[in-house]
Motif scaffolding. Sequence first.
Motif, PDB file in Angstrom:
ATOM      1  N   GLY A 167     -25.914  20.064  86.038  1.00 58.31           N
ATOM      2  CA  GLY A 167     -26.001  18.847  87.383  1.00 58.31           C
ATOM      3  C   GLY A 167     -25.492  17.591  87.219  1.00 58.31           C
ATOM      4  N   ARG A 168     -23.893  18.782  87.110  1.00 62.33           N
ATOM      5  CA  ARG A 168     -22.693  17.522  88.146  1.00 62.33           C
ATOM      6  C   ARG A 168     -21.854  18.132  88.712  1.00 62.33           C
ATOM      7  NH1 ARG A 168     -21.814  12.524  85.653  1.00 62.33           N
ATOM      8  NH2 ARG A 168     -20.175  12.469  86.151  1.00 62.33           N
ATOM      9  N   GLU A 169     -21.001  17.449  89.959  1.00 59.44           N
ATOM     10  CA  GLU A 169     -19.984  18.331  90.829  1.00 59.44           C
ATOM     11  C   GLU A 169     -19.184  18.037  90.739  1.00 59.44           C
ATOM     12  OE1 GLU A 169     -20.467  19.302  95.007  1.00 59.44           O
ATOM     13  OE2 GLU A 169     -21.311  17.138  95.032  1.00 59.44           O
ATOM     14  N   TRP A 170     -18.827  16.710  89.474  1.00 62.25           N
ATOM     15  CA  TRP A 170     -17.707  16.573  89.261  1.00 62.25           C
ATOM     16  C   TRP A 170     -17.619  15.998  87.654  1.00 62.25           C
ATOM     17  CZ3 TRP A 170     -14.652  18.893  92.443  1.00 62.25           C
ATOM     18  CH2 TRP A 170     -15.476  18.860  93.714  1.00 62.25           C
ATOM     19  N   LEU A 171     -16.061  15.699  87.282  1.00 59.04           N
ATOM     20  CA  LEU A 171     -16.003  15.223  85.821  1.00 59.04           C
ATOM     21  C   LEU A 171     -16.423  14.213  85.495  1.00 59.04           C
ATOM     22  CD1 LEU A 171     -13.184  17.131  84.278  1.00 59.04           C
ATOM     23  CD2 LEU A 171     -16.221  17.194  83.575  1.00 59.04           C
ATOM     24  N   VAL A 172     -15.710  12.807  86.243  1.00 59.75           N
ATOM     25  CA  VAL A 172     -16.121  11.529  85.796  1.00 59.75           C
ATOM     26  C   VAL A 172     -16.476  11.193  87.461  1.00 59.75           C
ATOM     27  CG1 VAL A 172     -14.670   9.600  85.779  1.00 59.75           C
ATOM     28  CG2 VAL A 172     -14.284  11.273  84.406  1.00 59.75           C
ATOM     29  N   GLY A 173     -17.738  10.436  87.191  1.00 58.96           N
ATOM     30  CA  GLY A 173     -18.242   9.560  88.094  1.00 58.96           C
ATOM     31  C   GLY A 173     -18.672  10.479  89.826  1.00 58.96           C
ATOM     32  N   LYS A 174     -19.798  10.534  90.745  1.00 57.52           N
ATOM     33  CA  LYS A 174     -19.865  11.167  92.064  1.00 57.52           C
ATOM     34  C   LYS A 174     -19.047  11.761  92.814  1.00 57.52           C
ATOM     35  CE  LYS A 174     -24.062   8.892  91.555  1.00 57.52           C
ATOM     36  NZ  LYS A 174     -24.982  10.626  90.935  1.00 57.52           N
ATOM     37  N   PHE A 187     -14.970  13.578  93.387  1.00 57.58           N
ATOM     38  CA  PHE A 187     -13.788  13.742  92.556  1.00 57.58           C
ATOM     39  C   PHE A 187     -12.537  13.361  92.412  1.00 57.58           C
ATOM     40  CE2 PHE A 187      -9.256  16.367  94.141  1.00 57.58           C
ATOM     41  CZ  PHE A 187      -9.497  17.316  93.081  1.00 57.58           C
ATOM     42  N   SER A 188     -11.816  12.914  91.636  1.00 54.04           N
ATOM     43  CA  SER A 188     -10.938  12.698  91.075  1.00 54.04           C
ATOM     44  C   SER A 188      -9.862  13.147  89.953  1.00 54.04           C
ATOM     45  CB  SER A 188     -12.073  11.231  90.077  1.00 54.04           C
ATOM     46  OG  SER A 188     -11.714  12.223  88.321  1.00 54.04           O
ATOM     47  N   ALA A 216      -2.184   9.088  90.613  1.00 59.70           N
ATOM     48  CA  ALA A 216      -3.404   8.502  90.789  1.00 59.70           C
ATOM     49  C   ALA A 216      -3.330   7.091  90.292  1.00 59.70           C
ATOM     50  CB  ALA A 216      -4.801   9.356  89.338  1.00 59.70           C
ATOM     51  N   LYS A 217      -3.531   6.787  89.189  1.00 62.35           N
ATOM     52  CA  LYS A 217      -3.755   5.317  89.017  1.00 62.35           C
ATOM     53  C   LYS A 217      -2.965   3.877  89.779  1.00 62.35           C
ATOM     54  CE  LYS A 217      -3.930   1.743  85.794  1.00 62.35           C
ATOM     55  NZ  LYS A 217      -4.659   1.560  84.249  1.00 62.35           N
ATOM     56  N   LYS A 218      -2.025   4.754  89.426  1.00 61.21           N
ATOM     57  CA  LYS A 218      -1.131   3.913  91.205  1.00 61.21           C
ATOM     58  C   LYS A 218      -1.169   3.493  92.464  1.00 61.21           C
ATOM     59  CE  LYS A 218       3.887   2.535  92.670  1.00 61.21           C
ATOM     60  NZ  LYS A 218       5.182   3.237  92.291  1.00 61.21           N
ATOM     61  N   PHE A 219      -1.345   4.744  92.690  1.00 57.68           N
ATOM     62  CA  PHE A 219      -1.358   5.308  94.604  1.00 57.68           C
ATOM     63  C   PHE A 219      -2.916   5.211  94.942  1.00 57.68           C
ATOM     64  CE2 PHE A 219       2.629   6.222  94.027  1.00 57.68           C
ATOM     65  CZ  PHE A 219       3.142   5.267  94.790  1.00 57.68           C
ATOM     66  N   GLY A 220      -4.214   5.389  93.935  1.00 56.35           N
ATOM     67  CA  GLY A 220      -5.589   5.816  94.124  1.00 56.35           C
ATOM     68  C   GLY A 220      -6.394   5.507  92.578  1.00 56.35           C
ATOM     69  N   THR A 221      -6.327   4.585  92.818  1.00 58.44           N
ATOM     70  CA  THR A 221      -7.674   3.482  91.928  1.00 58.44           C
ATOM     71  C   THR A 221      -8.939   3.142  92.788  1.00 58.44           C
ATOM     72  OG1 THR A 221      -5.986   2.489  90.872  1.00 58.44           O
ATOM     73  CG2 THR A 221      -7.751   1.603  90.731  1.00 58.44           C
ATOM     74  N   GLY A 222      -9.548   3.435  92.711  1.00 58.82           N
ATOM     75  CA  GLY A 222     -11.070   3.743  94.124  1.00 58.82           C
ATOM     76  C   GLY A 222     -10.866   4.750  94.723  1.00 58.82           C
ATOM     77  N   GLU A 223     -10.256   5.449  94.542  1.00 60.29           N
ATOM     78  CA  GLU A 223     -10.650   6.763  94.768  1.00 60.29           C
ATOM     79  C   GLU A 223     -10.898   8.310  94.414  1.00 60.29           C
ATOM     80  OE1 GLU A 223     -11.409   7.462  98.028  1.00 60.29           O
ATOM     81  OE2 GLU A 223     -11.458   5.271  98.260  1.00 60.29           O
ATOM     82  N   LEU A 224      -8.980   8.152  93.714  1.00 58.45           N
ATOM     83  CA  LEU A 224      -8.307   9.399  93.243  1.00 58.45           C
ATOM     84  C   LEU A 224      -9.346   8.711  91.316  1.00 58.45           C
ATOM     85  CD1 LEU A 224      -8.585  12.786  93.586  1.00 58.45           C
ATOM     86  CD2 LEU A 224      -6.117  12.383  93.051  1.00 58.45           C
ATOM     87  N   TYR A 225      -8.634   7.190  90.784  1.00 60.82           N
ATOM     88  CA  TYR A 225      -8.603   6.955  89.964  1.00 60.82           C
ATOM     89  C   TYR A 225     -10.107   5.825  89.975  1.00 60.82           C
ATOM     90  CZ  TYR A 225      -6.300   5.436  85.414  1.00 60.82           C
ATOM     91  OH  TYR A 225      -5.983   5.473  84.172  1.00 60.82           O
TER      92      TYR A 225
END
Length: 198
Positions: free
Chosen positions: A143-150, A152-153, A72-81
């Motif tokens: 009150g949240r959909e996902w664990l980190v930020g707004k 899915f990650s 996730a960090k290598k290929f998805g920073t800003g998206e999945l990471y």
Amino acid sequence: MAVTIYGSPMSRAARVMWCAKELGLPYEHVDVPWDKLKEANFLAINPNGKVPGFCDGELKLFESLAINLYLAKKFGTGELYPTSLEDEGRTFQWTLWAATEVEPLALPSLMVQLGYSKDEAGAKTAADKLPAALKVLDDALNGREWLVGKKFSVADINAATVVGMCKYAKIDISYAKNVAAWLDRCMARPARNPGARE
């Protein structure tokens, strides 16, 4: 193709395949039979003799949750990471929490269901401790959909693949309504292998 994921899609390798699919990352999948895990060529990839094994060029990794963080960090920073240090810390927190607080309590029941263990009493004793652990997650998801930020990650992938063991272990978690709804959202994602048992 540089990235190779080793292990059955019914094993913890499924976690890594899910992450790669979320990233749109092409990968080679090598399904290693259980009786080949202790052979020298696989031990060179994962010296623990367990799945998954993982290669990205010359890099070899084991531990599915760590592989997901790397991908996730290598290929998805800003998206999945995440992009912030604070959210990166939260991602580590939920990944480690799932591995240390939930998996040891859910895994014994899963092993009984899969026929690898006959210790039903021990499995029940462990599972009976889950409500306290899942309350932490349930409160965090209020009150949240996902664990980190707004969105899915990788934090959701890593935690859901552990909490999801409860489903296949036949452990009722309906009392944790926020967790149950979040888990349904995670498991319904098209990139997840619906046959996986994480």
